[in-house]
Enzyme design. Structure first.
Site, mmCIF file in Angstrom:
data_model
loop_
_atom_site.group_PDB
_atom_site.id
_atom_site.type_symbol
_atom_site.label_atom_id
_atom_site.label_comp_id
_atom_site.label_asym_id
_atom_site.label_seq_id
_atom_site.Cartn_x
_atom_site.Cartn_y
_atom_site.Cartn_z
ATOM 1 C CE LYS A 73 1.263 2.838 10.065
ATOM 2 N NZ LYS A 73 1.550 1.485 10.436
ATOM 3 N NE ARG B 264 -2.962 -5.717 9.217
ATOM 4 C CZ ARG B 264 -3.093 -5.423 10.587
ATOM 5 N NH1 ARG B 264 -3.384 -6.377 11.325
ATOM 6 N NH2 ARG B 264 -2.971 -4.319 11.214
ATOM 7 N NE ARG C 120 -0.781 0.000 5.075
ATOM 8 C CZ ARG C 120 -1.205 0.552 6.116
ATOM 9 N NH1 ARG C 120 -1.928 1.842 6.244
ATOM 10 N NH2 ARG C 120 -1.229 -0.145 7.337
ATOM 11 N NE ARG D 183 -7.729 -3.277 13.143
ATOM 12 C CZ ARG D 183 -6.941 -2.357 12.627
ATOM 13 N NH1 ARG D 183 -6.741 -1.301 13.446
ATOM 14 N NH2 ARG D 183 -5.855 -2.593 11.725
ATOM 15 N NE ARG E 233 -4.402 -3.521 16.816
ATOM 16 C CZ ARG E 233 -4.213 -2.638 15.688
ATOM 17 N NH1 ARG E 233 -3.242 -1.656 16.096
ATOM 18 N NH2 ARG E 233 -4.319 -2.877 14.506
HETATM 19 P P1 ADP Z 1 -1.905 -1.001 10.293
HETATM 20 O O1 ADP Z 1 -1.086 0.045 9.942
HETATM 21 O O2 ADP Z 1 -1.882 -1.616 11.775
HETATM 22 O O3 ADP Z 1 -1.973 -2.216 9.276
HETATM 23 P P2 ADP Z 1 -4.574 0.558 9.518
HETATM 24 O O4 ADP Z 1 -5.568 0.456 10.462
HETATM 25 O O5 ADP Z 1 -3.632 1.749 9.289
HETATM 26 O O6 ADP Z 1 -3.666 -0.633 10.262
HETATM 27 O O7 ADP Z 1 -4.930 -0.112 8.117
HETATM 28 C C1 ADP Z 1 -5.563 -1.337 7.992
HETATM 29 C C2 ADP Z 1 -5.808 -1.757 6.599
HETATM 30 O O8 ADP Z 1 -6.381 -0.737 5.778
HETATM 31 C C3 ADP Z 1 -4.550 -2.223 5.799
HETATM 32 O O9 ADP Z 1 -4.060 -3.407 6.222
HETATM 33 C C4 ADP Z 1 -4.892 -2.217 4.340
HETATM 34 O O10 ADP Z 1 -5.749 -2.901 4.098
HETATM 35 C C5 ADP Z 1 -5.966 -0.800 4.654
HETATM 36 N N1 ADP Z 1 -4.997 0.539 4.267
HETATM 37 C C6 ADP Z 1 -4.885 1.554 5.246
HETATM 38 N N2 ADP Z 1 -4.168 2.764 4.401
HETATM 39 C C7 ADP Z 1 -3.922 1.971 3.308
HETATM 40 C C8 ADP Z 1 -3.125 2.630 2.107
HETATM 41 N N3 ADP Z 1 -2.683 3.826 2.308
HETATM 42 N N4 ADP Z 1 -3.310 2.098 0.928
HETATM 43 C C9 ADP Z 1 -3.853 0.710 0.715
HETATM 44 N N5 ADP Z 1 -4.575 0.253 1.935
HETATM 45 C C10 ADP Z 1 -4.588 0.877 2.868
#
Ligand code: ADP
Length: 227
Positions: A21, A181, A96, A170, A134
């Site tokens: 994404k 996750r 999400r 990370r 990564r």
């Molecule tokens: P990825 O999509 O690879 O998991 P992101 O950088 O988008 O990585 O998100 C990292 C973390 O941030 C997620 O694992 C979650 O803990 C939190 N997060 C991001 N967006 C949301 C959301 N919309 N609702 C709840 N938690 C979120």
């Protein structure tokens, strides 16, 4: 631009962690001239303020859990009310959960904005391979992959090819956390697909693997139908 998107266009990139994404949003940002709103980046920025809320966010992110709907929705509502989002934006990492989906579509409809939802589909084995390899530059943000986009090696270990800063893994890209996750995705995020189907919110599935990021971006743009 079609009549229905006079109020702006929002491109929602939906998919499991590691489905690309962020990579797609960075490519599409230039093509579509829209700001990239990444909820994960917003949370990581917030967590760097080492106050109570920042520490709470850190605990959740590093364990691979989602933050609460209220917190992320409040942050997103504030960010998307800024002037640069008035023509639309690229949304990466939201919704999400079903509660977040209910909020965003209601909000966009209320603002007279159109949307396109893209579901980037990638096999979980490929996701684990991608995320475990990564590397992230904390200064300029680009993400390197040990296999596809190898870093520069220097006396400080693995370095960013652009600014020379050390690259990090990370915390949530460690294998145990990646699995957590993915479990959170299965439990809380995947149901958003069923919810969209039930609500008649159209989304388009795009294969997020087997082609270069540039080719995937072209397919997203070519096939985008505005709601
Ligand atoms: P990825 O999509 O690879 O998991 P992101 O950088 O988008 O990585 O998100 C990292 C973390 O941030 C997620 O694992 C979650 O803990 C939190 N997060 C991001 N967006 C949301 C959301 N919309 N609702 C709840 N938690 C979120």
């Amino acid at each position: 631009m079609p009549e229905s998107v006079k109020g702006g266009l929002v491109l929602i990139l939906f998919g499991a962690p590691g489905s690309g994404k962020g990579t797609q949003a960075r490519l599409l940002q230039e093509k579509l001239q829209l700001p990239h709103i990444a909820t994960g980046d917003m949370l990581r920025e917030r967590m760097r303020r080492a106050d109570e809320q920042g520490e709470r966010i850190r605990g959740l992110l590093e364990a691979g859990n989602l933050v609460t709907d209220d917190l992320i929705t409040e942050m997103l509502a504030e960010r998307t009310a800024e002037a640069d989002c008035s023509r639309g934006f690229l949304l990466d990492g939201y919704p999400r959960t079903v509660a977040q989906a209910e909020w965003i579509f209601q909000c966009l409809a209320g603002r007279g904005m159109g949307w396109v939802v893209i579901h980037l589909k990638v096999d979980y084995n490929e996701i684990i391979r991608r995320l475990a390899g990564r590397r992230t530059c904390v200064r300029c943000g680009p993400v390197f992959h040990q296999a596809n986009q190898p870093p520069v090696y220097g006396s400080g270990g693995e370095l960013c090819g652009k600014c020379g800063t050390s690259l990090i893994v990370r915390e949530d890209d460690r294998e145990g956390v990646i699995r957590h996750r993915l479990a959170a995705y299965d439990e809380s995020t995947k149901p958003v697909l069923d919810w969209m189907t039930a609500q008649g919110v159209p989304f388009r599935e795009v294969d997020g693997a087997g082609q270069s990021p540039e080719e995937i971006a072209q397919r997203i743009v070519a096939g985008a139908k505005f709601a």
